[in-house]
Design a protein around this motif. Structure first.
Motif, short mmCIF file in Angstrom:
data_model
loop_
_atom_site.label_atom_id
_atom_site.label_comp_id
_atom_site.label_asym_id
_atom_site.label_seq_id
_atom_site.Cartn_x
_atom_site.Cartn_y
_atom_site.Cartn_z
N THR A 1 37.36 82.18 63.57
CA THR A 1 37.27 82.96 62.31
C THR A 1 35.97 83.74 62.15
OG1 THR A 1 36.37 81.23 60.87
CG2 THR A 1 38.76 81.33 61.12
N GLU B 1 36.74 87.42 62.19
CA GLU B 1 37.30 87.90 60.92
C GLU B 1 36.18 88.32 59.98
OE1 GLU B 1 40.19 85.30 59.21
OE2 GLU B 1 39.63 85.90 57.18
N PHE C 1 41.23 84.80 63.65
CA PHE C 1 41.57 85.22 62.30
C PHE C 1 42.37 84.11 61.62
CE2 PHE C 1 40.27 89.62 62.46
CZ PHE C 1 40.24 89.88 63.82
N THR C 2 42.23 84.07 60.31
CA THR C 2 42.97 83.02 59.59
C THR C 2 44.37 83.48 59.21
OG1 THR C 2 42.02 83.81 57.52
CG2 THR C 2 40.89 82.00 58.63
#
Lengths: 157, 589
Positions: free
Chosen positions: B320, B323, B345-346
């Motif tokens: 993450t 992100e 990425f979440t």
């Protein structure tokens, strides 16, 4: 039109009037505006007040330091390149701050004055100074402590 | 015992062995110097108790940071900041668990040990460090996150609840919180786990901090909780602690006192514009750090004018972290040779809610999973230059690439996973393309056909080296018709080419650079034909001629530089040893 005076009178927020040479005063972007709009022609001396440029947001204490800055800049002349210009500005800034531990009040007031008077060099030097202090803090907590900043809750990361 | 110390205790307990050693040595020296008056000890504690110190510096110690450059910690910090903030909700509304009782018993035992002389404390500290070294790093990290977060909440809460010293309220020093607790919980055992039972036993505690601490306990994994009880309370008496409260400032270091004097936050007087002027001098690592100081700093530190470029080359990005980086919205991003850990990425590519401002993205030799790469590229619609050298691709990724209609430069050298469909789609959509490097991508003959059939006519630099046995003379002919203005053409190692290809090549009126190195079917004698090409300045024919033949050729073609370039630079973001720019754009401020 009468001859351009060499001096410009400037009055700070606490009513103190300073006589500033035009050359020095022109380092301040604010004077350009003033000279253009208000001061196309020098009025006669019975209207003296109109010739004094008001600096409503700067106190005399701070303005003295600002003038020190401007004089020092003028005295040291034009540096060769941007890098040495920055160096010079920072040195002068340190000099005008004078005492070993200038209070936050002075530093921040100087920055605000530089912004109000539109003196780019002074603003750069002042902001760099504060940035250095921030950098010097070891942790977020140290920054808060140093500048008395309140932690105000969850933030979007 | 002083709650103040048990903040320090918590700190030590929840740090990984490496960081613990560091803080331990601080406390260890404190224990040793127990004979020294309390003043010294307290001020030393100040260093260890800050939650922020835990979060950032300690985590770096733990190795969650990466290589030792400024940017190295930044992605970690972001990821960590993200991780920390997600735990906060869980911390807030928890009740006293029953499971703590068991832990309590053990801690009472510890407590009795702890309440003896300082020298003993010292030993215990060391014992604990050894104990806890057995714990895994991961647990420490989780605890640390939870702890740091709960601390923040606790401190924020105590900020509201504490009403004793106005200076402490303003300055929000952890010491203030602790002294509050001290007054109320004189016999409190060192670690937070122990709070619920004492709460029942003693006078009412200030509940807010306790609650978050209880919540913190909830959060902590139950493995090795006893060891978590950690460092003993400070070798101080209660009285001296209370004295500390009243003479609060006595324990500050002189440097700090000078500035605390007025308690005014001067930043409040500055406009956001000036604040940004200050922030622009700060390195990225500091920028991320100050983003957690307060809301206003957070807002300003995220300003896009401060994030115009970022160089994370060779870094490891934790899950993450990417992100967070993308969210910062910088147009120039270098991730060359970066290791991007999954999940980057979440969310999925399908649920993207914002478009990134990325325009220049260098992912050469980056290690990134297919899904993460796809999600990353799904954010990008404004790319101008993209390098995916050596990347693993698939149809979906190529489809996302194709959406960037302003793409000018594309480097897919040595990438894998291309096929006729994806190549065709990209060529059809990327109408503004002018530099394409698609060398050594193991293209099939169909893919080559798709390439030359659909390649946009704007392309002026093309590298299709390495198409062994799949690129034929006919392809070159088609290419010439599609892109007559070509300036640079690299056909090296396309060993199916025959002299007929040269005929097509000669039709390029503006060609300045040509490489047909190791195209063994083209005899040496044919090259002299190229002399007729007036625009040709450089010719690479490595591996084709003997030295003697080379000399002859050079004499016959004096105006053409032969074999000057070993490596093609088509589409490549960094050429040679320059590593601080991509495609001529600086990556570091």
């Amino acid at each position: 039109m009468s001859h351009q005076p060499e001096m410009l009178q400037m009055r700070t927020s606490d009513g103190v009037v300073f006589d500033v040479s035009l050359k020095v005063a022109q380092q301040m972007g604010l004077t350009h505006n003033w000279l253009q709009t208000e001061h196309g022609e020098l009025r006669s001396s019975d209207d003296d007040d109109a010739n004094i440029m008001p600096l409503d947001r700067v106190s005399s204490e701070i303005f003295k330091l600002v003038l020190n800055w401007c004089h020092a800049i003028q005295a040291s002349g034009q540096p060769a390149d941007p890098k040495s210009k920055l160096q010079q500005e920072r040195t002068i800034f340190k000099n005008i701050l004078g005492e070993s531990n200038p209070s936050d009040s002075t530093i921040f007031e100087l920055i605000m004055a530089a912004d109000y008077l539109n003196i780019e060099g002074l603003l750069e030097a002042g902001t760099q100074h504060v940035a250095d202090v921030i950098n010097g803090c070891d942790s977020v907590e140290a920054i808060r402590v140093r500048f008395n900043i309140m932690y105000d809750g969850e933030m979007d990361h | 015992m002083s709650g103040r110390k048990h903040k320090g205790a918590e700190n030590i307990e929840n740090l990984c062995p490496v960081a613990r050693k560091r803080s331990t040595s601080k406390n260890g020296s404190i224990g040793a110097a127990a004979a020294v008056p309390p003043t010294k000890t307290t001020s030393a504690y100040e260093h260890t108790s800050s939650p922020s110190v835990l979060t950032f510096e300690a985590l770096e110690e733990m190795g969650i940071g990466m290589l030792d450059s400024e940017e190295s910690s930044s992605s970690a910090l972001s990821a960590i900041a993200l991780a920390v903030s997600t735990t906060s909700d869980e911390n807030s509304n928890e009740t006293t668990p029953c499971t703590n009782v068991a832990r309590m018993a053990h801690q009472q035992a510890r407590l009795s040990l702890n309440s003896t002389a300082s020298t003993l404390d010292n030993t215990i500290i060391e014992v604990f460090s050894e104990d806890t070294q057995e714990r895994s790093l991961q647990q420490s990290a989780e605890k640390l996150h939870a702890l740091a977060q709960a601390k923040r909440t606790a401190l924020a809460n105590s900020e509201c609840s504490s009403n004793s010293n106005s200076p402490s309220k303003r300055t929000r020093n952890p010491l203030a919180t602790v002294t509050c607790n001290n007054q109320i919980e004189p016999l409190l055992p060192p670690a937070p786990q122990q709070q619920p039972p004492p709460q029942q036993q003693q006078s009412p505690l200030s509940l807010l901090p306790s609650t978050s601490k209880q919540a913190l306990r909830q959060k902590k994994p139950t493995q090795a909780p006893t060891a978590a009880q950690g460092a003993p309370p400070p070798p101080q008496t209660l009285t001296s602690r209370l004295a500390a409260t009243e003479n609060f400032f006595v324990y500050r270091t002189p440097a700090m006192s000078a500035h605390i004097s007025s308690g005014i936050n001067y930043f409040d007087k500055l406009s956001d514009e000036i604040l940004l002027d200050i922030f622009k001098w700060l390195p990225k690592k500091t920028l991320l750090r100050i983003a957690t100081v307060c809301r206003r700093f957070n807002r300003c530190a995220r300003d896009e004018t401060l994030w115009t470029r970022l160089d994370l080359g060779l870094r490891t990005l934790r899950p993450t972290a990417l992100e967070q980086v993308v969210k910062r919205g910088m147009p120039i991003l270098r991730l060359a040779q970066a290791e991007i850990q999954d999940p980057a990425f979440t969310y999925e590519a399908s649920s993207i809610d914002f478009q990134s401002r990325l325009q220049y993205l260098d992912l050469s030799l980056a290690s990134i999973s297919l899904s993460s790469l796809r999600t990353l590229l799904a954010h990008c619609r404004q790319l101008k230059k993209l390098s995916l050298e050596h990347a693993e691709l698939n149809d979906e990724i190529c489809s996302e690439i194709a959406q960037n209609s302003s793409l000018e430069t594309l480097n897919l050298s040595m990438a894998s996973g291309l096929n006729a469909n994806s190549v065709g789609q990209m060529m059809e959509s990327l109408t503004k393309l002018n530099s394409l490097n698609i060398s050594w991508t193991d293209l099939s003959a169909d893919a080559v056909t798709a390439l030359v059939t659909h390649i946009p006519s704007n392309v002026i630099r093309l590298n299709v080296a390495g198409c062994r046995r799949v690129l034929f003379d006919i392809h070159v002919a088609t290419l010439q018709k599609r892109c007559p203005q070509l300036l640079e053409l690299d056909l090296s190692d396309c060993n199916s080419l025959t002299p007929a290809a040269l005929t097509s090549i000669m039709k390029f009126n503006s060609l300045e650079y040509l490489s047909v190195s190791r195209c063994y079917l083209i005899p040496a004698a044919s090259f002299i034909e190229l002399k007729k090409m007036t625009s040709l300045t450089y010719l690479d024919i490595f591996g084709m001629l003997s030295d003697a033949a080379m000399e002859v050729l050079e004499k016959q073609m004096p105006k053409i530089g032969i074999n000057k370039f070993i490596h093609s630079s088509v589409g490549r973001p960094t050429v040679g040893t320059r590593r601080t720019s991509i495609w001529g754009l600086r990556t570091r401020d």
